[in-house]
Design a protein around this motif. Sequence first.
Motif, PDB file in Angstrom:
ATOM      1  N   PHE A 169      26.993  -6.620 -15.598  1.00  0.00           N
ATOM      2  CA  PHE A 169      26.728  -5.763 -14.435  1.00  0.00           C
ATOM      3  C   PHE A 169      25.502  -6.305 -13.714  1.00  0.00           C
ATOM      4  N   ALA A 170      25.640  -6.525 -12.426  1.00  0.00           N
ATOM      5  CA  ALA A 170      24.513  -6.971 -11.596  1.00  0.00           C
ATOM      6  C   ALA A 170      24.824  -6.603 -10.155  1.00  0.00           C
ATOM      7  N   THR A 171      23.781  -6.376  -9.376  1.00  0.00           N
ATOM      8  CA  THR A 171      23.963  -6.113  -7.943  1.00  0.00           C
ATOM      9  C   THR A 171      23.589  -7.368  -7.170  1.00  0.00           C
ATOM     10  N   ASN A 172      24.190  -7.531  -5.993  1.00  0.00           N
ATOM     11  CA  ASN A 172      24.009  -8.762  -5.222  1.00  0.00           C
ATOM     12  C   ASN A 172      22.783  -8.744  -4.324  1.00  0.00           C
ATOM     13  N   PHE A 173      22.190  -7.560  -4.138  1.00  0.00           N
ATOM     14  CA  PHE A 173      20.895  -7.473  -3.487  1.00  0.00           C
ATOM     15  C   PHE A 173      20.116  -6.379  -4.211  1.00  0.00           C
ATOM     16  N   ASN A 174      18.929  -6.069  -3.744  1.00  0.00           N
ATOM     17  CA  ASN A 174      18.038  -5.142  -4.444  1.00  0.00           C
ATOM     18  C   ASN A 174      18.806  -4.006  -5.124  1.00  0.00           C
ATOM     19  N   PRO A 175      18.767  -3.914  -6.473  1.00  0.00           N
ATOM     20  CA  PRO A 175      19.583  -2.913  -7.173  1.00  0.00           C
ATOM     21  C   PRO A 175      19.302  -1.482  -6.740  1.00  0.00           C
ATOM     22  N   GLU A 176      18.040  -1.199  -6.451  1.00  0.00           N
ATOM     23  CA  GLU A 176      17.670   0.158  -6.034  1.00  0.00           C
ATOM     24  C   GLU A 176      18.366   0.533  -4.726  1.00  0.00           C
ATOM     25  N   ILE A 177      18.303  -0.356  -3.739  1.00  0.00           N
ATOM     26  CA  ILE A 177      18.936  -0.095  -2.442  1.00  0.00           C
ATOM     27  C   ILE A 177      20.457  -0.073  -2.592  1.00  0.00           C
ATOM     28  N   ASN A 178      21.000  -1.030  -3.350  1.00  0.00           N
ATOM     29  CA  ASN A 178      22.443  -1.160  -3.518  1.00  0.00           C
ATOM     30  C   ASN A 178      23.047   0.102  -4.141  1.00  0.00           C
ATOM     31  N   ILE A 179      22.459   0.569  -5.234  1.00  0.00           N
ATOM     32  CA  ILE A 179      23.019   1.724  -5.938  1.00  0.00           C
ATOM     33  C   ILE A 179      22.831   2.999  -5.131  1.00  0.00           C
ATOM     34  N   ARG A 180      21.704   3.138  -4.435  1.00  0.00           N
ATOM     35  CA  ARG A 180      21.514   4.288  -3.540  1.00  0.00           C
ATOM     36  C   ARG A 180      22.606   4.323  -2.467  1.00  0.00           C
ATOM     37  N   GLU A 181      22.936   3.146  -1.946  1.00  0.00           N
ATOM     38  CA  GLU A 181      23.902   3.065  -0.841  1.00  0.00           C
ATOM     39  C   GLU A 181      25.293   3.510  -1.270  1.00  0.00           C
ATOM     40  N   ILE A 182      25.755   3.041  -2.429  1.00  0.00           N
ATOM     41  CA  ILE A 182      27.162   3.268  -2.771  1.00  0.00           C
ATOM     42  C   ILE A 182      27.405   4.565  -3.531  1.00  0.00           C
ATOM     43  N   THR A 183      26.317   5.223  -3.987  1.00  0.00           N
ATOM     44  CA  THR A 183      26.513   6.479  -4.704  1.00  0.00           C
ATOM     45  C   THR A 183      26.371   7.701  -3.797  1.00  0.00           C
ATOM     46  N   GLN A 184      26.016   7.503  -2.525  1.00  0.00           N
ATOM     47  CA  GLN A 184      25.949   8.642  -1.616  1.00  0.00           C
ATOM     48  C   GLN A 184      27.344   8.940  -1.058  1.00  0.00           C
ATOM     49  N   ASN A 185      27.486  10.074  -0.379  1.00  0.00           N
ATOM     50  CA  ASN A 185      28.772  10.439   0.212  1.00  0.00           C
ATOM     51  C   ASN A 185      29.251   9.371   1.187  1.00  0.00           C
ATOM     52  N   GLY A 186      30.578   9.197   1.259  1.00  0.00           N
ATOM     53  CA  GLY A 186      31.154   8.367   2.301  1.00  0.00           C
ATOM     54  C   GLY A 186      31.156   9.122   3.626  1.00  0.00           C
ATOM     55  N   ARG A 187      31.281   8.367   4.718  1.00  0.00           N
ATOM     56  CA  ARG A 187      31.304   9.021   6.023  1.00  0.00           C
ATOM     57  C   ARG A 187      31.986   8.079   7.004  1.00  0.00           C
ATOM     58  N   TYR A 188      32.840   8.627   7.859  1.00  0.00           N
ATOM     59  CA  TYR A 188      33.421   7.819   8.923  1.00  0.00           C
ATOM     60  C   TYR A 188      33.503   8.646  10.188  1.00  0.00           C
ATOM     61  N   PHE A 189      33.707   7.954  11.310  1.00  0.00           N
ATOM     62  CA  PHE A 189      33.715   8.591  12.626  1.00  0.00           C
ATOM     63  C   PHE A 189      35.153   8.718  13.112  1.00  0.00           C
TER      64      PHE A 189
END
Length: 397
Positions: free
Chosen positions: A176-196
């Motif tokens: 398991f590894a993230t491709n950029f800063n793990p803190e930012i990466n995991i925050r991004e993908i664990t929040q709610n999805g949203r579309y317009f």
Amino acid sequence: MGRVLIIGAGGVGTVVAHKVAQNAEIFTDIMIASRTKSKCDAIVKAIGNPNIKTAQVDADNVDELVALFNDFKPEMVINVALPYQDLTIMEACLQAGVNYLDTANYEPKDVAHFEYSWQWAYKKRFEDAGLTAILGCGFDPGVSGIFTAYAAKHYFDEMEYLDIVDCNAGDHHKAFATNFNPEINIREITQNGRYFENGEWVTTAPLSIHQDITYPNIGPRDSYLLYHEELESLVKNFPTIKRARFWMTFGQEYLTHLRVIQNIGMASIEPINYNGMEIVPLQFLKAVLPNPQDLGENYEGETSIGCRIRGLKDGKERTYYIYNNCSHRAAYEETGMQGVSYTTGVPAMIGAMMFFKGEWKRPGVWNVEEFNPDPFMEQLNKQGLPWHEEFDKNLEV
């Protein structure tokens, strides 16, 4: 032609520094600054250009930043530090009279929330100061917006449906590894999805909507609907868009690890007390995960990122797909970094190049799609991220 200061010495900062150094006819004086000066020195050694200067700076400290800017006197700062630091760096640029470019929008440290309002609020101050601020000039955000602007300029009278599709088909041979800063990466993908859709934002549970999407040279991959910041600016700047979505691929092993991390509380950004010391679980997790900068050597495969657009031209419906595929191996051989860092760092350099050439020089705060896309698109082909187009085919989304 120009003095440039790069803030950040991670994977993206490393790529930016390599690409800036390759374009010495544009960037005549270069400095790399970071909280840890030794990281900047290591980048200079890898590039092999002793004329590149380095400095230590705390990007959370406006006074330190202003002092550094006043000392080096850059014409532009390329901010590839953390998104938490966007506003302090913008503030310092205003105080020191320096132009600004970043690759990701501001987010507060204590809330996983992406919104451009904080940075858009600086628009008049940058206008009054006669300074240019270019927001979100990585790949997504960044090239995704430029691809959209290019499509609007050349191929559509009205764009109606936009899907940004992002596939990383690489293998770094880590559990398991993230491709950029793990803190930012995991925050991004664990929040709610949203579309317009139809003038409104629709919120979805995290990673609850997914489908197979076929990527060039890769094949079908399970792709998940996320919220991504460029959607906010694109639907504002292209008001004919009826629906805009963002999709990203994740493998089942990655998602299993992610579920475990969330279930045991390691994705939390709420501080806890441990042996009398306050720690943030996600920041501790970042410290024990592989460093994204170290993934490149054994990384195989490629990324594929693009825009799939449906709309009207001369009263008839048409579809358009524009994309780039980037080899992790080729990125590593050129810069020592993997493809995700490369696809973010190269566009940041090109955005700065556009400023120094006078193509993207306009007082105020701007998203990349508000500038002329054509000279940027030309440079993508020259700087290592060639793009491809497909017309009037099934978009799958």
